[in-house]
Scaffold this motif. Structure first.
Motif, PDB file in Angstrom:
ATOM      1  N   PRO A  34     -26.134 -64.825  25.187  1.00  0.00           N
ATOM      2  CA  PRO A  34     -25.062 -64.775  24.422  1.00  0.00           C
ATOM      3  C   PRO A  34     -24.307 -64.018  23.275  1.00  0.00           C
ATOM      4  O   PRO A  34     -23.436 -63.439  22.961  1.00  0.00           O
ATOM      5  N   GLN A  35     -25.106 -64.650  21.540  1.00  0.00           N
ATOM      6  CA  GLN A  35     -24.892 -64.621  20.637  1.00  0.00           C
ATOM      7  C   GLN A  35     -25.618 -63.467  19.942  1.00  0.00           C
ATOM      8  O   GLN A  35     -24.623 -62.643  19.551  1.00  0.00           O
ATOM      9  N   LEU A  36     -26.419 -62.819  20.825  1.00  0.00           N
ATOM     10  CA  LEU A  36     -27.147 -61.442  20.936  1.00  0.00           C
ATOM     11  C   LEU A  36     -26.202 -60.655  21.422  1.00  0.00           C
ATOM     12  O   LEU A  36     -26.011 -59.331  20.191  1.00  0.00           O
ATOM     13  N   VAL A  37     -24.791 -60.298  22.212  1.00  0.00           N
ATOM     14  CA  VAL A  37     -23.879 -59.535  22.372  1.00  0.00           C
ATOM     15  C   VAL A  37     -23.390 -58.934  21.441  1.00  0.00           C
ATOM     16  O   VAL A  37     -22.687 -58.100  20.867  1.00  0.00           O
ATOM     17  N   GLU A  38     -22.770 -60.168  20.467  1.00  0.00           N
ATOM     18  CA  GLU A  38     -22.312 -60.091  19.103  1.00  0.00           C
ATOM     19  C   GLU A  38     -22.683 -59.635  18.429  1.00  0.00           C
ATOM     20  O   GLU A  38     -22.010 -59.157  17.880  1.00  0.00           O
ATOM     21  N   PRO A  44     -23.126 -57.279  27.517  1.00  0.00           N
ATOM     22  CA  PRO A  44     -24.563 -58.264  27.966  1.00  0.00           C
ATOM     23  C   PRO A  44     -26.005 -57.237  29.173  1.00  0.00           C
ATOM     24  O   PRO A  44     -26.631 -58.194  28.718  1.00  0.00           O
ATOM     25  N   ALA A  45     -25.487 -56.455  29.469  1.00  0.00           N
ATOM     26  CA  ALA A  45     -26.443 -55.379  30.307  1.00  0.00           C
ATOM     27  C   ALA A  45     -27.388 -55.164  29.176  1.00  0.00           C
ATOM     28  O   ALA A  45     -28.717 -54.919  29.628  1.00  0.00           O
ATOM     29  N   VAL A  46     -26.735 -54.189  27.828  1.00  0.00           N
ATOM     30  CA  VAL A  46     -27.890 -54.126  26.878  1.00  0.00           C
ATOM     31  C   VAL A  46     -29.044 -55.151  26.826  1.00  0.00           C
ATOM     32  O   VAL A  46     -30.198 -54.813  26.722  1.00  0.00           O
ATOM     33  N   VAL A  47     -28.709 -56.216  26.808  1.00  0.00           N
ATOM     34  CA  VAL A  47     -28.909 -57.911  26.196  1.00  0.00           C
ATOM     35  C   VAL A  47     -29.873 -57.508  26.858  1.00  0.00           C
ATOM     36  O   VAL A  47     -30.989 -58.492  26.865  1.00  0.00           O
ATOM     37  N   LYS A  48     -29.389 -57.341  28.308  1.00  0.00           N
ATOM     38  CA  LYS A  48     -30.525 -57.989  28.650  1.00  0.00           C
ATOM     39  C   LYS A  48     -31.877 -57.267  29.637  1.00  0.00           C
ATOM     40  O   LYS A  48     -32.670 -57.092  29.637  1.00  0.00           O
ATOM     41  N   THR A  49     -31.484 -56.010  28.995  1.00  0.00           N
ATOM     42  CA  THR A  49     -32.438 -54.765  28.460  1.00  0.00           C
ATOM     43  C   THR A  49     -33.630 -55.685  27.704  1.00  0.00           C
ATOM     44  O   THR A  49     -34.997 -55.272  27.767  1.00  0.00           O
ATOM     45  N   THR A  50     -33.928 -56.295  26.781  1.00  0.00           N
ATOM     46  CA  THR A  50     -34.216 -56.608  26.187  1.00  0.00           C
ATOM     47  C   THR A  50     -35.011 -58.129  26.906  1.00  0.00           C
ATOM     48  O   THR A  50     -36.432 -57.978  26.473  1.00  0.00           O
ATOM     49  N   LEU A  51     -34.872 -58.554  28.073  1.00  0.00           N
ATOM     50  CA  LEU A  51     -35.430 -59.122  28.797  1.00  0.00           C
ATOM     51  C   LEU A  51     -35.833 -58.591  30.097  1.00  0.00           C
ATOM     52  O   LEU A  51     -37.277 -59.117  29.877  1.00  0.00           O
ATOM     53  N   THR A  52     -36.071 -57.779  29.656  1.00  0.00           N
ATOM     54  CA  THR A  52     -36.121 -56.659  31.155  1.00  0.00           C
ATOM     55  C   THR A  52     -37.618 -56.246  31.052  1.00  0.00           C
ATOM     56  O   THR A  52     -38.715 -55.605  30.947  1.00  0.00           O
ATOM     57  N   ALA A 230     -36.654 -64.124  37.428  1.00  0.00           N
ATOM     58  CA  ALA A 230     -35.008 -63.667  37.653  1.00  0.00           C
ATOM     59  C   ALA A 230     -33.607 -64.423  37.273  1.00  0.00           C
ATOM     60  O   ALA A 230     -33.173 -63.961  36.843  1.00  0.00           O
ATOM     61  N   LEU A 231     -33.966 -66.408  37.774  1.00  0.00           N
ATOM     62  CA  LEU A 231     -33.219 -67.334  37.086  1.00  0.00           C
ATOM     63  C   LEU A 231     -33.046 -66.556  35.383  1.00  0.00           C
ATOM     64  O   LEU A 231     -31.721 -67.032  34.858  1.00  0.00           O
ATOM     65  N   ALA A 232     -34.250 -66.692  35.074  1.00  0.00           N
ATOM     66  CA  ALA A 232     -33.653 -66.579  33.672  1.00  0.00           C
ATOM     67  C   ALA A 232     -33.006 -65.402  32.658  1.00  0.00           C
ATOM     68  O   ALA A 232     -32.243 -65.011  31.739  1.00  0.00           O
ATOM     69  N   THR A 233     -32.339 -64.304  33.659  1.00  0.00           N
ATOM     70  CA  THR A 233     -31.860 -62.865  33.178  1.00  0.00           C
ATOM     71  C   THR A 233     -30.083 -63.477  33.792  1.00  0.00           C
ATOM     72  O   THR A 233     -29.495 -62.985  33.602  1.00  0.00           O
ATOM     73  N   MET A 234     -30.634 -64.825  34.611  1.00  0.00           N
ATOM     74  CA  MET A 234     -29.178 -64.587  35.149  1.00  0.00           C
ATOM     75  C   MET A 234     -27.695 -65.472  34.992  1.00  0.00           C
ATOM     76  O   MET A 234     -26.454 -66.058  34.666  1.00  0.00           O
ATOM     77  N   LEU A 235     -29.389 -67.112  34.356  1.00  0.00           N
ATOM     78  CA  LEU A 235     -28.407 -68.177  34.602  1.00  0.00           C
ATOM     79  C   LEU A 235     -27.785 -68.446  32.754  1.00  0.00           C
ATOM     80  O   LEU A 235     -26.403 -68.966  33.332  1.00  0.00           O
ATOM     81  N   PRO A 236     -28.159 -67.668  32.086  1.00  0.00           N
ATOM     82  CA  PRO A 236     -27.344 -67.742  31.157  1.00  0.00           C
ATOM     83  C   PRO A 236     -26.109 -66.743  30.887  1.00  0.00           C
ATOM     84  O   PRO A 236     -24.853 -68.154  30.404  1.00  0.00           O
ATOM     85  N   PHE A 237     -26.060 -66.338  31.969  1.00  0.00           N
ATOM     86  CA  PHE A 237     -24.135 -65.393  32.406  1.00  0.00           C
ATOM     87  C   PHE A 237     -23.605 -66.131  33.437  1.00  0.00           C
ATOM     88  O   PHE A 237     -22.546 -66.173  33.194  1.00  0.00           O
ATOM     89  N   VAL A 238     -23.860 -67.032  34.703  1.00  0.00           N
ATOM     90  CA  VAL A 238     -23.259 -67.584  34.555  1.00  0.00           C
ATOM     91  C   VAL A 238     -22.685 -69.118  34.190  1.00  0.00           C
ATOM     92  O   VAL A 238     -21.800 -69.384  34.298  1.00  0.00           O
ATOM     93  N   LEU A 239     -23.742 -69.635  33.129  1.00  0.00           N
ATOM     94  CA  LEU A 239     -23.744 -70.938  32.911  1.00  0.00           C
ATOM     95  C   LEU A 239     -22.432 -71.177  32.532  1.00  0.00           C
ATOM     96  O   LEU A 239     -21.774 -71.602  31.507  1.00  0.00           O
ATOM     97  N   ILE A 240     -23.088 -69.503  30.418  1.00  0.00           N
ATOM     98  CA  ILE A 240     -22.337 -69.643  29.277  1.00  0.00           C
ATOM     99  C   ILE A 240     -21.062 -69.293  30.078  1.00  0.00           C
ATOM    100  O   ILE A 240     -20.080 -69.634  29.410  1.00  0.00           O
ATOM    101  N   ASP A 241     -21.392 -68.228  30.779  1.00  0.00           N
ATOM    102  CA  ASP A 241     -19.774 -66.905  30.567  1.00  0.00           C
ATOM    103  C   ASP A 241     -18.902 -67.380  31.527  1.00  0.00           C
ATOM    104  O   ASP A 241     -17.891 -67.717  31.490  1.00  0.00           O
ATOM    105  N   THR A 242     -19.528 -68.042  32.737  1.00  0.00           N
ATOM    106  CA  THR A 242     -18.918 -68.528  34.079  1.00  0.00           C
ATOM    107  C   THR A 242     -18.593 -69.887  33.742  1.00  0.00           C
ATOM    108  O   THR A 242     -16.976 -70.359  33.827  1.00  0.00           O
ATOM    109  N   VAL A 243     -19.580 -70.630  33.811  1.00  0.00           N
ATOM    110  CA  VAL A 243     -18.802 -72.139  33.926  1.00  0.00           C
ATOM    111  C   VAL A 243     -18.607 -72.623  32.621  1.00  0.00           C
ATOM    112  O   VAL A 243     -17.657 -73.614  32.367  1.00  0.00           O
ATOM    113  N   GLY A 244     -19.130 -72.068  31.186  1.00  0.00           N
ATOM    114  CA  GLY A 244     -17.787 -72.484  30.365  1.00  0.00           C
ATOM    115  C   GLY A 244     -19.491 -73.167  29.243  1.00  0.00           C
ATOM    116  O   GLY A 244     -18.370 -73.264  28.421  1.00  0.00           O
TER     117      GLY A 244
END
Length: 415
Positions: A34-38, A44-52, A230-244
């Motif tokens: 999430p910090q890399l997005v800023e 977030p989609a572009v930053v996910k490509t670094t993990l991809t 797979a969870l490594a690409t999804m959980l940061p955006f679920v738990l940081i962006d959605t859950v807070g």
């Protein structure tokens, strides 16, 4: 009988260091996403490509690392790939743009690929069968500790020193694994450079893919362990962006996953007093299936929260720890002569499945929906593949038994 060139303890140490390289490099990094997005003023989609990109290098380089390890030896191949990993990590530290960071992560993935391949191959070289499964269980225990600490360490590092510092940690980790490979790893095979001929490589991989026992075992592993990638690409955006959660809180929340994997690995080791590694597979798959159902339903029935996401993931992780040791060795069992390539193909399936699942999750867009559909689907596929594996293994055992039966010889007629 000649003793193996490395003891069980030494083999476990080296295999653990090597196999931890890939997951630790991923777990340290995810809190920074999430910090890399800023930092790069991107999405977030572009930053996910670094993990991809990391996954792509990690997955496809398995197919090269296997033949290289068979042809040029385990030790020399490991040292070369580790140098590539360290160079990629250094490039990431100084990356001025997200494009350069993506390229650096690709190089990192290429270098890290040797860890999964060689760690399994040296265990298969020295300790086949149930003894190897027990070593893989011990590797799993140690493996659980490093990724368990890594998100918390990564989250605190991001909070204190920014995302660049995460890659400095990876440089140091790479140097440490390189030192273990240099001073502790012994060559476990007689290198055969003819194994690197393209025709032999293609023939070996074709043999693996045509073997039902290998293929079904690899799918079980791919949809079990591949879930963590797979969870490594999804959980940061679920738990940081959605859950807070904050990045530091996210790092500690990953203890649900890695802590339960550790608990499952310890439980497996205790159960080995009474059961075989094969008998632990079915209870593990039952937990995987249960975790899959809960993850598909809980976020929508009870709302998206830390517990409705991570408790089902915990069940899944515990189940993977129970089934992994046997299934990891099962597919490689028929192929001692190409153990490096068998290990590489299994790793390719495992990481490639995580890559595909993460990519589908990015296409879906909604991170909660991605987690609640893709992860359960992988659990169902793992259970189904194991049912096919049992049939393939039973058929292979019957064929081997028939082949080993002595041919009756008619008595010579009386003179």
């Amino acid at each position: 009988m000649t003793a193996p060139i490395m003891s069980v303890r030494r083999t476990t140490l080296v295999a653990s260091a090597l196999v931890a390289l890939g997951p630790t490099s991923m777990a340290l990094y995810t809190p920074a996403m999430p910090q890399l997005v800023e930092a790069f003023a991107t999405t977030p989609a572009v930053v996910k490509t670094t993990l991809t990109a990391y996954f792509a290098g990690f997955a496809f380089s398995q197919l090269l690392a296997g033949p290289v390890a068979d042809a040029f030896g385990r030790r020399g191949s490991t040292l070369v790939f580790m140098a590539v990993y360290i160079l990629g990590s250094l490039a990431a530290v100084f990356a001025p743009s997200v494009e350069i960071l993506t390229a650096a992560r690709l190089v990192q993935g290429i270098g890290a690929a040797i860890g999964v391949t060689v760690s399994r191959a040296i265990v298969r070289d020295l300790y086949p069968g149930d003894r190897g499964a027990r070593i893989m269980n011990m590797v799993g225990i140690i493996l659980a500790i490093a990724p368990a600490m890594s998100p918390a360490i990564g989250g605190m590092t991001v909070g204190l020193a920014g995302w660049h510092a995460v890659f400095v940690l990876m440089v140091l980790f790479g140097l440490g694994v390189g030192a273990v490979s240099l001073f502790a790893l012994r060559e476990t095979i007689v290198p055969d450079r003819s194994a690197f001929r393209p025709v032999r490589i293609v023939r070996a991989y074709a043999t693996l893919l045509a073997n039902a026992e290998f293929l079904t075992a690899s799918v079980v592993i791919a949809c079990g362990i591949g879930v963590f990638y797979a969870l490594a690409t999804m959980l940061p955006f679920v738990l940081i962006d959605t859950v807070g959660l904050t990045p530091t809180q996210f790092g500690f929340s990953m203890l649900f996953q890695s802590g339960m994997f550790l608990a499952g690995s310890v439980t497996f080791r205790v159960l080995m007093r009474w059961i075989t590694p094969r008998q632990a597979v079915m209870p593990g798959l039952v937990l995987i299936f249960t975790g899959s159902l809960c993850l598909a339903a809980a976020p929508y029935l009870l709302g998206t929260s830390l517990l409705t996401v991570m408790l089902p993931v915990s069940l899944y992780s515990f189940g993977v720890a129970l089934m992994m040791p046997f299934m990891m060795m099962a597919g490689m069992r028929p192929f001692p002569h190409i153990a490096g390539q068998a290990s590489a193909m299994t790793g390719f399936f495992q990481i490639g499945t995580g890559l595909v699942a993460g990519t589908i999750g990015a296409w879906i867009g909604d991170p909660v929906l991605s987690v609640a559909t893709i992860i359960p689907a992988m659990g169902v596929i793992a259970v189904s593949a194991y049912l096919f594996y049992r049939r393939a293994a039973a058929r292979a055992e019957r064929e081997e038994s028939d082949a080993n039966e002595p041919v009756p010889v008619d008595p010579a007629p009386a003179a």
